[in-house]
Design a protein around this motif. Structure first.
Motif, short mmCIF file in Angstrom:
data_model
loop_
_atom_site.label_atom_id
_atom_site.label_comp_id
_atom_site.label_asym_id
_atom_site.label_seq_id
_atom_site.Cartn_x
_atom_site.Cartn_y
_atom_site.Cartn_z
N SER A 99 36.01 50.53 35.38
CA SER A 99 34.74 50.09 34.81
C SER A 99 34.73 48.62 34.39
O SER A 99 33.66 48.02 34.28
CB SER A 99 34.38 50.96 33.59
N GLN A 100 35.92 48.03 34.16
CA GLN A 100 35.98 46.64 33.71
C GLN A 100 36.52 45.70 34.80
O GLN A 100 36.97 44.60 34.49
CB GLN A 100 36.86 46.53 32.46
N THR A 101 36.43 46.13 36.06
CA THR A 101 36.99 45.34 37.16
C THR A 101 36.38 43.95 37.24
O THR A 101 37.09 42.95 37.38
CB THR A 101 36.79 46.07 38.50
N ILE A 102 35.06 43.86 37.17
CA ILE A 102 34.38 42.56 37.31
C ILE A 102 34.77 41.64 36.16
O ILE A 102 35.10 40.47 36.36
CB ILE A 102 32.86 42.75 37.41
N ILE B 12 51.08 39.74 42.28
CA ILE B 12 51.32 40.95 41.50
C ILE B 12 51.61 40.60 40.04
O ILE B 12 51.09 41.24 39.11
CB ILE B 12 52.50 41.74 42.10
N GLU B 13 52.42 39.57 39.83
CA GLU B 13 52.76 39.15 38.47
C GLU B 13 51.52 38.81 37.66
O GLU B 13 51.37 39.24 36.50
CB GLU B 13 53.71 37.95 38.51
N TYR C 27 47.66 40.06 33.09
CA TYR C 27 46.39 39.92 32.38
C TYR C 27 45.56 41.21 32.37
O TYR C 27 44.42 41.21 31.93
CB TYR C 27 45.58 38.78 32.99
N LYS C 28 46.14 42.30 32.83
CA LYS C 28 45.42 43.57 32.81
C LYS C 28 45.26 44.08 31.38
O LYS C 28 44.21 44.62 31.00
CB LYS C 28 46.17 44.60 33.64
N LYS D 214 42.27 49.70 37.27
CA LYS D 214 43.35 50.35 38.01
C LYS D 214 43.78 49.45 39.15
O LYS D 214 42.95 49.04 39.97
CB LYS D 214 42.91 51.71 38.54
N LEU D 215 45.07 49.12 39.20
CA LEU D 215 45.63 48.29 40.27
C LEU D 215 46.50 49.16 41.16
O LEU D 215 47.40 49.84 40.68
CB LEU D 215 46.47 47.16 39.68
#
Length: 271
Positions: A22-25, A83-84, A89-90, A96-97
């Motif tokens: 839901s917070q991807t953007i 990836i780092e 910053y997630k 979800k990555l």
């Protein structure tokens, strides 16, 4: 020129990451250089992660699928950097990555009528495509593909690490108006001052001389630039912005027969 309209490149060793939630953007727009709210479904745009000094850490291509999930495609040399930064910053965001590189069909670059930034050869466009089977036509290995890019005055993305994006001519992968992102301040400062220190050029050289990417570009005894990438009689390198006389440019005492600025640079409407 692209070798023919049926050529393709196997890039199954590239990293492919799916970003959803839901917070991807909010998440992506706060850390990468492109505004993903401007990306249409099935459109491919080039973006990057920068250091706090505005230097390139990774370059990747972003697309949005019909499920409003975002896919990121990255050359393997920049895989660890990407990836780092994605993980760093997630934080606790609803994001979800997923590394789906091995979960999807093989990945190819194939001819298309869609334009991918940084992968454009005259009238030939290339697009990312998954397939269980090899596409029809001629396979171009990645080494040959890199040489084709250089011959067309395009700097392959893996050569961009630690370079300034404005000086490197990839300003088209930066949206300064979208709000903050990592490295925005030094890039914005260079843009508003309108004075990059150097520009990227495509040079034609003598294939019989042994010239590598460490060879300096000179006028007389003065070093005025440096090479970044070389293949046969083509090279791409930086030249200081103060240089405006190109007739006497040399590499290893060899006079350059052809030179042209390449890349996408801001238009400075200022003195």
């Amino acid at each position: 020129l692209w070798y023919n309209m049926n050529s393709w490149v196997n890039i199954s060793d590239w990293l492919e990451v799916k970003v959803s939630g839901s917070q991807t953007i909010e998440y992506l727009n706060g850390i990468i250089t492109r505004d993903i709210t401007l990306i249409n479904n099935d459109e491919f745009v080039r973006s990057a992660f920068l250091t706090h000094k505005g230097k390139i850490k990774s370059v990747f291509w972003v697309t949005k699928n019909q499920q409003n999930e975002f896919l990121l495609f990255c050359h393997p040399i920049m895989k660890n950097n990407l990836i780092e930064d994605l993980l760093k910053y997630k934080l606790n965001m609803d994001v979800k990555l997923e590394d789906i590189s091995s979960d999807t069909d093989d990945l190819y670059l194939v001819n298309s009528d869609k334009l991918i930034q940084g992968l454009y050869f005259g009238d030939s466009y290339l697009v990312f495509q998954h397939s269980k089977n090899k596409p029809k036509g001629n396979e171009i290995n990645q080494s040959k593909f890199n040489s084709i890019l250089i011959q067309n005055g395009i700097l392959p993305s893996q050569f961009m690490i630690d370079l300034n994006p404005i000086e490197t001519g990839v300003f088209d992968m930066i949206d300064l108006d979208k709000g903050c992102f990592l490295g925005q301040e030094p890039v914005s400062r260079m843009y508003h001052r309108g004075n990059p220190r150097k520009y990227l050029y495509h040079l034609q050289i003598d294939p019989d001389q042994s010239i590598d990417k460490n060879s300096p570009i000179k006028i007389g005894n003065d070093i005025i630039g440096n090479l970044i990438a070389v293949h046969q009689n083509h090279a791409i390198g930086f030249i200081n912005r103060q240089v405006n006389e190109f007739n006497n440019i040399q590499i290893l005492n060899q006079k350059i027969s052809y030179i042209s600025k390449v890349g996408n640079y801001p238009i400075y409407n200022r003195k």
